[in-house]
Design an enzyme around this catalytic site. Structure first.
Site, PDB file in Angstrom:
ATOM      1  N   ASP A  31      43.428  36.103  39.681  1.00 41.65           N
ATOM      2  CA  ASP A  31      42.943  37.073  40.704  1.00 41.65           C
ATOM      3  C   ASP A  31      42.728  38.488  39.945  1.00 41.65           C
ATOM      4  O   ASP A  31      41.636  38.968  40.542  1.00 41.65           O
ATOM      5  CB  ASP A  31      44.036  37.215  41.503  1.00 41.65           C
ATOM      6  CG  ASP A  31      44.184  36.017  42.866  1.00 41.65           C
ATOM      7  OD1 ASP A  31      43.342  35.242  42.808  1.00 41.65           O
ATOM      8  OD2 ASP A  31      44.971  36.120  43.593  1.00 41.65           O
ATOM      9  N   THR A  34      39.052  38.006  38.989  1.00 41.17           N
ATOM     10  CA  THR A  34      38.324  38.506  39.948  1.00 41.17           C
ATOM     11  C   THR A  34      38.045  39.742  40.394  1.00 41.17           C
ATOM     12  O   THR A  34      36.953  40.375  40.370  1.00 41.17           O
ATOM     13  CB  THR A  34      38.578  37.582  41.111  1.00 41.17           C
ATOM     14  OG1 THR A  34      38.815  36.083  40.718  1.00 41.17           O
ATOM     15  CG2 THR A  34      37.569  37.779  42.517  1.00 41.17           C
ATOM     16  N   ASP A  67      33.702  36.088  36.058  1.00 46.13           N
ATOM     17  CA  ASP A  67      33.600  35.133  37.107  1.00 46.13           C
ATOM     18  C   ASP A  67      33.777  33.743  36.533  1.00 46.13           C
ATOM     19  O   ASP A  67      34.346  32.615  37.258  1.00 46.13           O
ATOM     20  CB  ASP A  67      32.051  35.215  37.865  1.00 46.13           C
ATOM     21  CG  ASP A  67      32.326  34.323  39.057  1.00 46.13           C
ATOM     22  OD1 ASP A  67      33.205  34.401  39.787  1.00 46.13           O
ATOM     23  OD2 ASP A  67      31.223  33.852  39.256  1.00 46.13           O
ATOM     24  N   GLY A  71      38.071  31.098  37.393  1.00 47.51           N
ATOM     25  CA  GLY A  71      38.181  29.536  38.012  1.00 47.51           C
ATOM     26  C   GLY A  71      38.708  28.807  36.692  1.00 47.51           C
ATOM     27  O   GLY A  71      39.654  27.959  36.826  1.00 47.51           O
ATOM     28  N   THR A  81      44.192  28.106  44.324  1.00 48.14           N
ATOM     29  CA  THR A  81      44.642  28.264  45.655  1.00 48.14           C
ATOM     30  C   THR A  81      43.494  28.517  46.493  1.00 48.14           C
ATOM     31  O   THR A  81      42.458  28.689  46.182  1.00 48.14           O
ATOM     32  CB  THR A  81      45.643  29.343  45.899  1.00 48.14           C
ATOM     33  OG1 THR A  81      44.874  30.418  45.589  1.00 48.14           O
ATOM     34  CG2 THR A  81      46.979  29.440  45.084  1.00 48.14           C
ATOM     35  N   ASP A  92      32.296  37.625  44.793  1.00 39.94           N
ATOM     36  CA  ASP A  92      30.996  37.360  44.298  1.00 39.94           C
ATOM     37  C   ASP A  92      30.004  37.913  45.083  1.00 39.94           C
ATOM     38  O   ASP A  92      28.833  38.403  44.789  1.00 39.94           O
ATOM     39  CB  ASP A  92      30.830  35.719  44.096  1.00 39.94           C
ATOM     40  CG  ASP A  92      31.486  35.067  43.025  1.00 39.94           C
ATOM     41  OD1 ASP A  92      32.111  35.641  42.362  1.00 39.94           O
ATOM     42  OD2 ASP A  92      31.659  33.860  42.942  1.00 39.94           O
TER      43      ASP A  92
END
Length: 123
Positions: A31, A34, A67, A71, A81, A92
């Site tokens: 996170d 992100t 990005d 993942g 999750t 995104d």
């Protein structure tokens, strides 16, 4: 076609694998990556507004790396999750919108009419 997909996947693992391994030993979470990706795109949009397109392009590429890494880190550390997937997907789209807004401001300030119209349609 299948060989191309396998080649891309293999190349991706070779590039991101060492970085993800390093990140997995730190306190960095998927996170966080992100959020950093979105932040970098906001900074890129600011550079776009001031017509520093090369710098903004480099920043967008860096954001793309975040990005990819978020993942991969989630999968490696078993931290996948539904919320994380939703956050990644939402950010995104926000990142894309921020870049489009930067372009919209740039070309509107230049007195253009057609390009801002096309950017608005793309958004």
């Amino acid at each position: 076609m299948n060989n191309l997909a396998e080649l891309r996947k293999s190349a991706s693992r070779q590039i991101t694998g060492p970085i993800v391994q390093l990140l997995s030993r730190s306190k960095v979470t998927p996170d966080i990556l992100t959020w950093l990706g979105l932040l970098v795109n906001v900074v890129a949009a600011i550079f776009i507004i001031y017509n520093h397109l090369v710098t903004s392009g480099i920043l967008v590429l860096i954001s793309g790396l975040f990005d990819i890494l978020d993942g991969a880190l989630a999968r490696l550390t078993n931290k996948t999750t539904r919320f994380g997937a939703f956050l990644d997907s939402t950010f995104d789209r926000l990142s894309e919108a921020v870049i489009f807004v930067g372009l919209l401001v740039l070309y509107t300030n230049k007195g253009e009419i057609q390009i801002p119209t096309l950017i608005s349609l793309a958004m």
